[in-house]
Design a protein around this motif. Sequence first.
Motif, PDB file in Angstrom:
ATOM      1  N   SER A  35       8.043 -27.968  36.799  1.00 24.06           N
ATOM      2  CA  SER A  35       6.904 -28.080  37.704  1.00 24.06           C
ATOM      3  C   SER A  35       5.606 -28.420  36.991  1.00 24.06           C
ATOM      4  O   SER A  35       5.317 -27.899  35.903  1.00 24.06           O
ATOM      5  N   THR A 421       3.772 -19.064  43.922  1.00 26.25           N
ATOM      6  CA  THR A 421       4.342 -19.508  42.651  1.00 26.25           C
ATOM      7  C   THR A 421       4.470 -18.352  41.663  1.00 26.25           C
ATOM      8  O   THR A 421       4.613 -18.582  40.466  1.00 26.25           O
ATOM      9  N   ARG A 425       8.522 -21.057  41.791  1.00 31.35           N
ATOM     10  CA  ARG A 425       8.123 -21.715  43.031  1.00 31.35           C
ATOM     11  C   ARG A 425       9.085 -21.342  44.152  1.00 31.35           C
ATOM     12  O   ARG A 425      10.292 -21.361  43.983  1.00 31.35           O
TER      13      ARG A 425
END
Length: 444
Positions: A35, A421, A425
């Motif tokens: 991410s 988060t 996530r």
Amino acid sequence: MKTLERSNFDALADAVCAAAKPGERSSLLLKAEASDFIRFNRAAVRQATQVEQAHATVALTQGQRRAEGRVTLTGQLDADVATLRRELDTLRALLPDVAEDPWLLLPEAPARSERHEHGALPSAAQVVGCVSEAARGLDFVGFHAAGPVLRAFADSQGTRHWHHVESFHTEWCLYHAADKAVKSSYAGSQWRDAEFARRVAEGAQRLALIAKPPRQLAPGEYRAWLAPAAMAELLATLGWGGFGLKARRTGTSTLMRLAHRDAALSPQFNLFEHSAQGSAPGFTAEGFARPARVGLIERGLATGTLANARSAREYGAPANGANAEEMPESLSLQPGTLAEGQAMQSLGTGLSVSNLWYLNYSDRQACRMTGMTRFACLWVENGEPVAPIGVMRFDDSFLRMFGEGLVGLSDRAELIADGDTYAERRLASTSTPGALIQGWRLTL
């Protein structure tokens, strides 16, 4: 990232499943992501980072005894296989001391599922450029998260589930002064620069309105337009204790009156747990496959519950893929017929409510909720927003708001992604239209 590759998962799964001895059942749940995270303040980057992580939960079951452990993976296959096997050995040593679980239920027949959703995700540089361009001259404060997320499951019975999605979630405020700001969000799997710019521009238009002196409202009942973000907060509160099988059977559900047909919502109200539509995986942590859709409220009547394996075993009902808390992960309220672009005209005179927060139940048995208005909530006259309102508290029954109080739902649903988060996530989401209600009760 190796831990996001199918071949890597298959190798880990084979190692865990092959380690099961006669009379044992082993399983592997893999969670991984790669991410990008960016924080903005005054439309400038304040923090930018990337996180690559993978965790595996291994479980060992023998009869009605079950033990599980969670380990961090490195992406180095040989090392990860060794780690998982050591964890299984540890669990095997623990099992004799684990009490038998009378409500333990695992899938009887092996199942397979696969979802691999490719997205059109922006690079970090692209997001920074879009913010710089669209928010020029604005105090843009926001957060962006994007990248692939993996959930995968395997067990020694032959079950294999694979869920790989690429998604983004961006939310931001355009700040004016003191407690005045306009909040917006943009989420999905297909990023479009123009759509992001449109949403920023729409918020900027509302920013001019909240600069005006606020309209002070007296407590009372008001006609109100609830935007999708406000609706998502109400539905999330409803999901907290409203739909679970155990809550229904023990009489603690906030929808007991609806379940007993002592009350009914508007026939316009159709609510589903829609796994096929959301981003959450179509299977549980124990390997149960989830139905594509579970009806919860249809034509205003309670029609179903979310049942996890333990509740199913305890109450002799079929499991339908609910999580441990029996809370929805892919909630979907079906749109209505009100033209979204004509929301203010349909409202006429009343409140346009963009966001709600601090929601809780003031009376669980009556499904009565309370909370505060937040951000750019506006007073509207004859279809035209004229001024912001001061912060107000509402206290009203969900059964009343969406029963006799529901005028209509907009004709388009918006995806509201879970922006949490913390540690990882989340993949939960809510799809909801806006709603026009009458008699909305403000208390102070």
